[in-house]
Every structure is written in structure tokens, then in C-alpha cells.
Design a protein around this motif. Sequence first.
Motif, PDB file in Angstrom:
ATOM      1  N   LYS A  30       0.801  -1.232   0.000  1.00  0.00           N
ATOM      2  CA  LYS A  30       0.000   0.000   0.000  1.00  0.00           C
ATOM      3  C   LYS A  30       0.831   1.279   0.000  1.00  0.00           C
ATOM      4  CE  LYS A  30      -3.950  -2.293   1.978  1.00  0.00           C
ATOM      5  NZ  LYS A  30      -5.303  -2.054   1.546  1.00  0.00           N
ATOM      6  N   THR A  31       2.089   1.180  -0.424  1.00  0.00           N
ATOM      7  CA  THR A  31       2.885   2.395  -0.628  1.00  0.00           C
ATOM      8  C   THR A  31       3.033   2.620  -2.133  1.00  0.00           C
ATOM      9  OG1 THR A  31       4.971   1.183  -0.702  1.00  0.00           O
ATOM     10  CG2 THR A  31       4.250   1.981   1.463  1.00  0.00           C
ATOM     11  N   ALA A  32       3.513   3.813  -2.481  1.00  0.00           N
ATOM     12  CA  ALA A  32       3.757   4.124  -3.891  1.00  0.00           C
ATOM     13  C   ALA A  32       4.678   3.066  -4.511  1.00  0.00           C
ATOM     14  CB  ALA A  32       4.368   5.514  -4.014  1.00  0.00           C
ATOM     15  N   GLY A  33       5.715   2.676  -3.769  1.00  0.00           N
ATOM     16  CA  GLY A  33       6.668   1.696  -4.284  1.00  0.00           C
ATOM     17  C   GLY A  33       6.018   0.373  -4.654  1.00  0.00           C
ATOM     18  N   SER A  34       4.993  -0.005  -3.926  1.00  0.00           N
ATOM     19  CA  SER A  34       4.365  -1.308  -4.164  1.00  0.00           C
ATOM     20  C   SER A  34       3.447  -1.286  -5.384  1.00  0.00           C
ATOM     21  CB  SER A  34       3.583  -1.764  -2.931  1.00  0.00           C
ATOM     22  OG  SER A  34       2.385  -1.026  -2.819  1.00  0.00           O
ATOM     23  N   ILE A  35       3.028  -0.121  -5.834  1.00  0.00           N
ATOM     24  CA  ILE A  35       2.136  -0.088  -7.007  1.00  0.00           C
ATOM     25  C   ILE A  35       2.814   0.490  -8.250  1.00  0.00           C
ATOM     26  CG2 ILE A  35      -0.044  -0.041  -5.734  1.00  0.00           C
ATOM     27  CD1 ILE A  35      -0.129   2.995  -6.144  1.00  0.00           C
ATOM     28  N   SER A  83       6.049  14.853  -8.215  1.00  0.00           N
ATOM     29  CA  SER A  83       6.413  13.448  -8.011  1.00  0.00           C
ATOM     30  C   SER A  83       5.920  12.991  -6.644  1.00  0.00           C
ATOM     31  CB  SER A  83       7.930  13.288  -8.097  1.00  0.00           C
ATOM     32  OG  SER A  83       8.550  14.047  -7.079  1.00  0.00           O
ATOM     33  N   VAL A  84       5.959  11.687  -6.421  1.00  0.00           N
ATOM     34  CA  VAL A  84       5.630  11.161  -5.092  1.00  0.00           C
ATOM     35  C   VAL A  84       6.831  10.388  -4.577  1.00  0.00           C
ATOM     36  CG1 VAL A  84       3.162  11.023  -5.511  1.00  0.00           C
ATOM     37  CG2 VAL A  84       4.598   9.050  -6.020  1.00  0.00           C
ATOM     38  N   SER A  85       6.992  10.373  -3.262  1.00  0.00           N
ATOM     39  CA  SER A  85       8.113   9.602  -2.732  1.00  0.00           C
ATOM     40  C   SER A  85       7.678   8.153  -2.569  1.00  0.00           C
ATOM     41  CB  SER A  85       8.637  10.198  -1.441  1.00  0.00           C
ATOM     42  OG  SER A  85       7.744   9.915  -0.415  1.00  0.00           O
ATOM     43  N   VAL A  86       8.661   7.284  -2.630  1.00  0.00           N
ATOM     44  CA  VAL A  86       8.413   5.847  -2.758  1.00  0.00           C
ATOM     45  C   VAL A  86       7.632   5.269  -1.574  1.00  0.00           C
ATOM     46  CG1 VAL A  86      10.648   5.210  -1.761  1.00  0.00           C
ATOM     47  CG2 VAL A  86       9.566   3.706  -3.452  1.00  0.00           C
ATOM     48  N   GLY A  87       7.734   5.922  -0.421  1.00  0.00           N
ATOM     49  CA  GLY A  87       7.032   5.410   0.756  1.00  0.00           C
ATOM     50  C   GLY A  87       5.643   5.999   0.942  1.00  0.00           C
ATOM     51  N   GLU A  88       5.248   6.871   0.042  1.00  0.00           N
ATOM     52  CA  GLU A  88       3.947   7.539   0.165  1.00  0.00           C
ATOM     53  C   GLU A  88       2.802   6.531   0.163  1.00  0.00           C
ATOM     54  OE1 GLU A  88       2.004  10.066   1.264  1.00  0.00           O
ATOM     55  OE2 GLU A  88       3.300  11.422   0.117  1.00  0.00           O
ATOM     56  N   ASP A 125      15.594  12.268  -4.906  1.00  0.00           N
ATOM     57  CA  ASP A 125      14.999  12.586  -6.212  1.00  0.00           C
ATOM     58  C   ASP A 125      15.459  11.681  -7.352  1.00  0.00           C
ATOM     59  OD1 ASP A 125      13.030  14.398  -5.894  1.00  0.00           O
ATOM     60  OD2 ASP A 125      14.243  16.178  -6.342  1.00  0.00           O
ATOM     61  N   HIS A 126      15.999  10.512  -7.042  1.00  0.00           N
ATOM     62  CA  HIS A 126      16.289   9.548  -8.097  1.00  0.00           C
ATOM     63  C   HIS A 126      14.971   8.925  -8.552  1.00  0.00           C
ATOM     64  CE1 HIS A 126      20.298   9.308  -5.926  1.00  0.00           C
ATOM     65  NE2 HIS A 126      20.563   9.816  -7.113  1.00  0.00           N
ATOM     66  N   LEU A 127      14.808   8.833  -9.867  1.00  0.00           N
ATOM     67  CA  LEU A 127      13.570   8.263 -10.404  1.00  0.00           C
ATOM     68  C   LEU A 127      13.592   6.740 -10.248  1.00  0.00           C
ATOM     69  CD1 LEU A 127      10.934   8.656 -11.968  1.00  0.00           C
ATOM     70  CD2 LEU A 127      12.268   8.650 -14.084  1.00  0.00           C
ATOM     71  N   LEU A 128      12.598   6.199  -9.544  1.00  0.00           N
ATOM     72  CA  LEU A 128      12.546   4.754  -9.291  1.00  0.00           C
ATOM     73  C   LEU A 128      11.475   4.044 -10.109  1.00  0.00           C
ATOM     74  CD1 LEU A 128      12.743   4.743  -5.390  1.00  0.00           C
ATOM     75  CD2 LEU A 128      14.631   4.482  -7.012  1.00  0.00           C
ATOM     76  N   GLY A 129      10.407   4.763 -10.414  1.00  0.00           N
ATOM     77  CA  GLY A 129       9.317   4.115 -11.128  1.00  0.00           C
ATOM     78  C   GLY A 129       8.247   5.121 -11.500  1.00  0.00           C
ATOM     79  N   ILE A 130       7.191   4.616 -12.100  1.00  0.00           N
ATOM     80  CA  ILE A 130       6.039   5.470 -12.391  1.00  0.00           C
ATOM     81  C   ILE A 130       4.771   4.740 -11.958  1.00  0.00           C
ATOM     82  CG2 ILE A 130       7.116   6.680 -14.327  1.00  0.00           C
ATOM     83  CD1 ILE A 130       5.390   4.890 -16.196  1.00  0.00           C
ATOM     84  N   ILE A 131       3.753   5.522 -11.671  1.00  0.00           N
ATOM     85  CA  ILE A 131       2.439   4.957 -11.366  1.00  0.00           C
ATOM     86  C   ILE A 131       1.472   5.501 -12.403  1.00  0.00           C
ATOM     87  CG2 ILE A 131       0.569   4.877  -9.686  1.00  0.00           C
ATOM     88  CD1 ILE A 131       2.720   5.224  -7.515  1.00  0.00           C
ATOM     89  N   THR A 132       0.818   4.598 -13.113  1.00  0.00           N
ATOM     90  CA  THR A 132      -0.075   5.044 -14.184  1.00  0.00           C
ATOM     91  C   THR A 132      -1.517   5.052 -13.687  1.00  0.00           C
ATOM     92  OG1 THR A 132      -0.082   2.782 -15.017  1.00  0.00           O
ATOM     93  CG2 THR A 132       1.377   4.347 -16.112  1.00  0.00           C
ATOM     94  N   VAL A 133      -2.339   5.752 -14.412  1.00  0.00           N
ATOM     95  CA  VAL A 133      -3.704   5.989 -13.955  1.00  0.00           C
ATOM     96  C   VAL A 133      -4.497   4.685 -13.838  1.00  0.00           C
ATOM     97  CG1 VAL A 133      -4.675   6.528 -16.218  1.00  0.00           C
ATOM     98  CG2 VAL A 133      -5.634   7.606 -14.189  1.00  0.00           C
ATOM     99  N   ASP A 134      -4.173   3.676 -14.660  1.00  0.00           N
ATOM    100  CA  ASP A 134      -4.920   2.410 -14.542  1.00  0.00           C
ATOM    101  C   ASP A 134      -4.610   1.693 -13.232  1.00  0.00           C
ATOM    102  OD1 ASP A 134      -2.404   2.147 -15.879  1.00  0.00           O
ATOM    103  OD2 ASP A 134      -2.864   0.048 -16.251  1.00  0.00           O
ATOM    104  N   ASP A 135      -3.374   1.835 -12.733  1.00  0.00           N
ATOM    105  CA  ASP A 135      -3.041   1.261 -11.424  1.00  0.00           C
ATOM    106  C   ASP A 135      -3.790   2.003 -10.319  1.00  0.00           C
ATOM    107  OD1 ASP A 135      -1.141  -0.444 -12.629  1.00  0.00           O
ATOM    108  OD2 ASP A 135       0.314   1.189 -12.619  1.00  0.00           O
ATOM    109  N   ILE A 136      -3.974   3.304 -10.520  1.00  0.00           N
ATOM    110  CA  ILE A 136      -4.673   4.118  -9.531  1.00  0.00           C
ATOM    111  C   ILE A 136      -6.143   3.721  -9.438  1.00  0.00           C
ATOM    112  CG2 ILE A 136      -5.515   6.481  -9.140  1.00  0.00           C
ATOM    113  CD1 ILE A 136      -2.649   5.878  -8.208  1.00  0.00           C
ATOM    114  N   MET A 137      -6.722   3.352 -10.574  1.00  0.00           N
ATOM    115  CA  MET A 137      -8.125   2.925 -10.529  1.00  0.00           C
ATOM    116  C   MET A 137      -8.269   1.654  -9.715  1.00  0.00           C
ATOM    117  SD  MET A 137      -9.415   4.366 -14.190  1.00  0.00           S
ATOM    118  CE  MET A 137     -10.449   3.015 -14.473  1.00  0.00           C
TER     119      MET A 137
END
Length: 278
Positions: free
Chosen positions: A132-137, A208-213, A237-249
Motif C-alpha cells: 500500500k505504498t507508492a513503491g508497491s504499485i 512526483s511522489v516519494s516511494v514510501g507515500e 529525487d532519483h527516479l525509481l518508477g512510475i504509477i499510471t492511472v490504470d493502477d490508480i483505478m
Amino acid sequence: DDQERQEVWANIKDALFNDHIDQFRAEFLELHPYDQARIFEGRDVDVRMQIYTYLSPEEVADFMEHIDYDEVEPFFTEMDPRFAAQVFAEMSADDAVDIFNELDKAKVASFLTIMDGEAAEEIKDLLHYEEKTAGSIMTTEFVVVKAGMTIKEAMVHLRTEAPDAETIYYTYVINEDKRLVGVISLRDLIISEEEWMISDVMNERVVSVSVGEDQEEVARMVRDYDFLALPVVDFQDHLLGIITVDDIMDVMEEEASDDYSKLAAISDVDSPDDNAFA
Ligand code: ATP
Ligand code: MG
């Protein structure tokens, strides 16, 4: 709809029964993966086994992504383990991780050992992030360019990355330290002159969002900013990943049903039926 799927299934059934592989593939692969998943789900194990042999790992991965991740365990268990590992490798890394989180540790370990190295590394990295963190999705299949590239160079790069990227709509810009310094949309790229520099065209105020958000906060941000994807960064501020809108749904659906269960649990306590057994 359901009626249409029934008709398609009638055709496909014949093809399967008569071992007409080409006909099966032609009919089945013409469907959207969502509809493929609905047809696949409704079949018995012997038909499912036949379907695995008629399709490539990539083709199976396409529709597995459209089945609830807490329901696919039996499918990956009945498949040949090597084939299953290939299917996982072909899936978007974030979707594979969702499923891995539902499997027991020994099974995950065995899939990771037979999986091709690069795919396994990507999934292993993602498995470390707390639920349930940004990193996990997030997913790690994003496109980056350097600020010092020309538009032309960036477009050539984008073309080579496009087949495997989760989205090509945003290209992120990093500096020499690999820090996220900008973003440029596909529209911006296309309307720019080839010889312009990325640094001249990019948007430097990157949200951006931080990975633990918390994922709920990420969902709120995607909704408020209307972006199709948000970059995920570490504390430098190293880029680790992206979260797309379909994952958000998916997140919003999950959070809504969590809230609903909580509500249901509360109202249960007060319901007269329950009290009768108290
Ligand atoms: P517009 O809506 O202005 O026509 P667009 O349709 O090309 O742009 P949108 O998805 O609407 O693209 O994004 C609007 C702008 O936001 C783009 O210029 C894009 O570069 C920028 N953008 C995308 N992601 C981010 C982000 N994370 N932070 C800041 N800006 C971003
Ligand atoms: Mg727009």
C-alpha cells in the motif's frame, strides 16, 4: 458483452475440440484481453491446459493481467513452472508483484530462479516495498532521456524503448546524477523542432511522489493533477518508477471496498440479527 462472448466461445470450442490451433488463435487473439480473460476463467482445467499450449507466454500474460490477482494462483500452479515463469516475465512487473504477494514464499522463490535474470531482478526490487505504498504499485518500465539530448535523439530513444514501456506519453528527464529534473509529454515532443534541446522544452516543475507515500495519497494526487502517470522518487529525487492511472483505478477500488468492509463490520455489531445470537 456476455452474449457476444458466448458466441465467440462456441466458435473457439469447436476449434479446440478439433485441435485447430490456427483457428483457435485467430478467434481468441482477436478479442480484447479483458474478454479473453472472461472466456478463460469459465473453462475447466483440461481446456485451460490446452489453451496454455496454444498460446505464447506473452499472449497468456496479456489476459492474466485482467484477472483479479487473488484468483490466479491455481492457474499459475497448474501450468508448467517454466511456462509460468515466462508468463510472469512477460507481465508488467507491478502486476507480477501483485500476484507474487498472494503466493507462498517458496513458490515465489522457485519462479524467480527459473525466470530470466532481468525480469527477476525487476520483480525482486519491487517486492521489497511495503504494501500500500507508492513503491508497491509503481512499475519500472518508464522512459527517460538526458536533458542534453536533442529532440531528435530523444525521439530515436523513445522509439527503441516504446515496445516495453508502461506508457510512452510522458518521457522523464534525468541529469548526470540520475536525478529527476524534468518531464516532457509526447505531444510536446512531436510539436518540437528536431534540433531543439530537451532542456529547452521540458517542464522543470515535476510533480512526483516519494516511494514510501501511502497509495491513497497517490490516488488523490493523480486525480487532482489529471496526469496519466506520476513519477516515483527516493529521498534524493532519483527516479525509481512510475504509477499510471490504470493502477490508480485499482487502488481506488481496493480502498473503497476496504472502507465498505469496515462500515459493514461496524453496522453488523448493531444489527438486531447479530444481537439475537449474542
Ligand atoms: P496539454 O493538456 O497541456 O495539452 P498534454 O495533453 O500534452 O498537455 P497532459 O497529460 O495533459 O499532456 O499533461 C500536461 C502537461 O503536464 C504536459 O506538458 C506534461 O509534460 C506535463 N506533465 C506530465 N507529468 C508531469 C508531472 N509529473 N509533473 C509536472 N508536469 C507534468
Ligand atoms: Mg492534456
